[in-house]
Design a protein around this motif. Structure first.
Motif, PDB file in Angstrom:
ATOM      1  N   GLY A 438       0.801  -1.218   0.000  1.00 50.53           N
ATOM      2  CA  GLY A 438       0.000   0.000   0.000  1.00 50.53           C
ATOM      3  C   GLY A 438       0.831   1.264   0.000  1.00 50.53           C
ATOM      4  N   LEU A 439       2.016   1.210  -0.614  1.00 54.02           N
ATOM      5  CA  LEU A 439       2.913   2.364  -0.633  1.00 54.02           C
ATOM      6  C   LEU A 439       2.661   3.236  -1.860  1.00 54.02           C
ATOM      7  CD1 LEU A 439       6.232   0.531   0.359  1.00 54.02           C
ATOM      8  CD2 LEU A 439       4.882   2.057   1.805  1.00 54.02           C
ATOM      9  N   PRO A 440       2.923   4.534  -1.763  1.00 56.97           N
ATOM     10  CA  PRO A 440       2.781   5.420  -2.929  1.00 56.97           C
ATOM     11  C   PRO A 440       3.731   5.002  -4.046  1.00 56.97           C
ATOM     12  CG  PRO A 440       2.980   6.685  -0.897  1.00 56.97           C
ATOM     13  CD  PRO A 440       3.307   5.269  -0.545  1.00 56.97           C
ATOM     14  N   ALA A 441       3.379   5.364  -5.268  1.00 55.36           N
ATOM     15  CA  ALA A 441       4.180   4.955  -6.423  1.00 55.36           C
ATOM     16  C   ALA A 441       5.599   5.506  -6.374  1.00 55.36           C
ATOM     17  CB  ALA A 441       3.491   5.405  -7.716  1.00 55.36           C
ATOM     18  N   ASP A 442       5.792   6.654  -5.717  1.00 56.52           N
ATOM     19  CA  ASP A 442       7.118   7.271  -5.681  1.00 56.52           C
ATOM     20  C   ASP A 442       7.884   6.944  -4.391  1.00 56.52           C
ATOM     21  OD1 ASP A 442       5.441   8.650  -4.014  1.00 56.52           O
ATOM     22  OD2 ASP A 442       6.134  10.660  -4.624  1.00 56.52           O
ATOM     23  N   SER A 443       7.357   6.041  -3.570  1.00 55.79           N
ATOM     24  CA  SER A 443       8.030   5.712  -2.309  1.00 55.79           C
ATOM     25  C   SER A 443       9.237   4.809  -2.555  1.00 55.79           C
ATOM     26  CB  SER A 443       7.059   5.006  -1.358  1.00 55.79           C
ATOM     27  OG  SER A 443       7.736   4.545  -0.205  1.00 55.79           O
ATOM     28  N   PRO A 444      10.409   5.172  -2.024  1.00 54.90           N
ATOM     29  CA  PRO A 444      11.593   4.306  -2.191  1.00 54.90           C
ATOM     30  C   PRO A 444      11.467   2.984  -1.454  1.00 54.90           C
ATOM     31  CG  PRO A 444      12.050   6.104  -0.651  1.00 54.90           C
ATOM     32  CD  PRO A 444      10.720   6.386  -1.265  1.00 54.90           C
ATOM     33  N   LEU A 445      10.534   2.923  -0.490  1.00 59.04           N
ATOM     34  CA  LEU A 445      10.343   1.676   0.249  1.00 59.04           C
ATOM     35  C   LEU A 445       9.834   0.550  -0.650  1.00 59.04           C
ATOM     36  CD1 LEU A 445       8.698   2.927   3.578  1.00 59.04           C
ATOM     37  CD2 LEU A 445      11.027   2.119   3.240  1.00 59.04           C
TER      38      LEU A 445
END
Length: 504
Positions: A438-445
């Motif tokens: 459920g992470l944003p598209a730009d999240s490095p995670l």
């Protein structure tokens, strides 16, 4: 008798308790790690809600078939390699010692993540149970109580652990089967339909995500070989327990998901799942069973989590034991409790790591469900998927050039098919890992977690190269298990030792 049960087993620093487990006990460990009620109540309902498709039962059935194919080669290799290190030792024998150590490091991270992540869900569910009795308790207090019980049982006799898991698991399966029967006998549309098993639904876009997440429900399958050294007859026990576990879990998952679609209605199950979340199953049976039986089901949901905690704790402890026995890690890890035969230091190390993480999350105020349970268990599932793919390739490598009495279906056809399918699922998992969390598209995670396994594997390769250069006797013992003779200098190998390739 396996090649690993040689006369040299008496030279090891320590051994696990022998002949204490039969097929039922090993099966309980495998099913407890799979946590049927947790997967049915949480995974199936989430699958309907997230994917937006009614193909969840068919997806679980397909995953069970894939796991069954994987088990063919896995079980075949278990007849020749008996080692508490399980997949790590299989990779060492089939692909080489250096990849074997890389797999061992990945396994330690993956199974610790699975085990420790479960404390988040256990703490929250236990706190909710306490709240129903009018007592407000922080999640981390409940998690620490569960941790203490796990730590104590982890040092006890393995057959005692098996009996504890047996009681919890039988009650858990009774709820799954009982609730399933209630849902099927009260169809929303007045008639039972099998539309959820329509194979054409496998082409729905949401099924790919369901396959990626659903395979985590089978991560406990390795437990059948992890406990092989403690069984009465490894050659038969591992095979029977593995196949039974795949069949039972597959039937429970697919059958219960189908029962939900029948009770809610095929056209309404997705909306109902989005409305009730993990409470969907309890909401569907509530009108027919009454509150006491529904509350009993919720309580067994908690014990399901505890059973999985205990099963994964034992798995990690035995991995550490196997690596300590072969001097890959400190030799003290390779010694057992004289009274119980349990891997004492391995159990204590796992317990110490778990309590450190629980306390850290509590002080940091992080969400125990999202950041501890969901993120860590999904990450652990990714690691186990990597291990399964590598183990399938290792089976082919192990039997290459030497049939060892196994037919082609077990040596390379089934393992090759399993490796191909698991490889595709692994690729899809890595690509969509951020979406799963459920992470944003730009999240490095999105890439940090998969990259963490790459770094872990590289660390294992580096450590293996150091062992080969500085401690060649330990390097040569990698994968030998009870025949590693780590307590003494290596002597003459048995006449027909298991083949461990020298290639990297």
């Amino acid at each position: 008798m396996s090649d690993f049960r040689s006369a040299r087993s008496g030279t090891v620093a320590a051994t696990l308790a022998r002949a204490r487990l039969g097929v039922p006990q090993v099966l309980f460990f495998v099913l407890a790690a799979a946590a049927p009620l947790t997967v049915v109540a949480g995974g199936a309902s989430t699958g309907f809600a997230v994917t937006g498709t009614t193909a969840v039962p068919m997806a679980y059935l397909l995953i069970a078939v894939v796991m069954g194919i994987f088990a063919v080669g896995y079980v075949a290799m278990s007849r020749h390699v008996v080692n508490a290190g399980a997949m790590y030792s299989y990779v060492a024998h089939g692909l080489g010692r250096i990849p074997g150590i890389a797999a061992a490091f990945v396994a330690l991270v993956a199974y610790n993540a699975m085990q420790i992540g479960l404390y988040g869900a256990f703490g929250v569910v236990a706190a909710e149970v306490c709240a129903t009795f009018g007592t407000a308790v922080p999640w981390w207090v409940c998690a620490l109580v569960g941790w203490a019980a796990t730590a104590v049982l982890g040092l006890a006799r393995v057959d005692l652990n098996g009996r504890v898991l047996a009681g919890l698991l039988l009650a858990e399966l009774a709820v799954v089967l009982g609730y399933g029967a209630v849902m099927v006998t009260h169809p929303a549309e007045g008639a039972i339909t099998a539309s959820a098993f329509d194979p054409r639904q496998l082409f729905d876009p949401g099924v790919a995500a369901m396959l990626v997440g659903g395979i985590a429900g089978f991560v406990g399958i390795e437990a059948s070989t992890v406990f092989a050294e403690e069984t009465r007859d490894p050659r038969r026990t591992v095979a029977r327990a593995t196949y039974l576990a795949v069949a039972i879990t597959g039937a429970c998952y697919a059958g219960s998901a189908w029962a939900m679609s029948v009770a809610a209605g095929p056209d309404a199950v997705v909306d109902r799942a989005r409305e009730h979340g993990t409470e969907l199953m309890f909401a569907l049976v509530g009108p027919y069973l009454g509150q006491p039986l529904v509350d009993a089901g919720r309580l067994l949901f908690l014990t399901s989590l505890f059973a999985a905690l205990l099963a994964f704790h034992n798995t990690v402890a035995r991995y550490l034991f196997a690596l300590g026995r072969e001097r890959v890690l400190p030799a003290a890890l390779g010694r057992t409790n004289r009274r119980t035969g349990a891997p004492k230091l391995g159990s204590l190390v796992q317990s110490t790591l778990a309590v450190t993480v629980i306390v850290t999350y509590a002080f940091a105020g992080l969400d125990p469900i999202t950041h501890l349970f969901f993120w860590m268990t999904v990450t652990g599932g990714l690691g186990v998927l990597i291990l399964m793919t590598a183990a399938s390739l290792a089976v082919i490598g192990y039997f290459l050039g030497h049939h060892r009495g196994e037919p082609a279906w077990r040596r390379w056809l089934a393992p090759g098919l399993a490796a191909a399918v698991l490889g595709l699922i692994l690729t899809a998992t890595v690509v969509s890992f951020g979406d799963l969390l459920g992470l944003p598209a730009d999240s490095p995670l999105r890439w940090w977690f998969p990259a963490g396994y790459a770094l872990t594997a590289l660390s294992g390769v580096g450590w293996a190269l150091w062992l080969r250069a500085r401690r060649p006797e330990a390097f040569r013992a990698i994968g030998w298990g009870a025949d590693s003779a780590t307590a003494a200098p290596l002597a003459v190998r048995p006449a027909a030792p298991p083949r461990i390739p020298t290639r990297v």
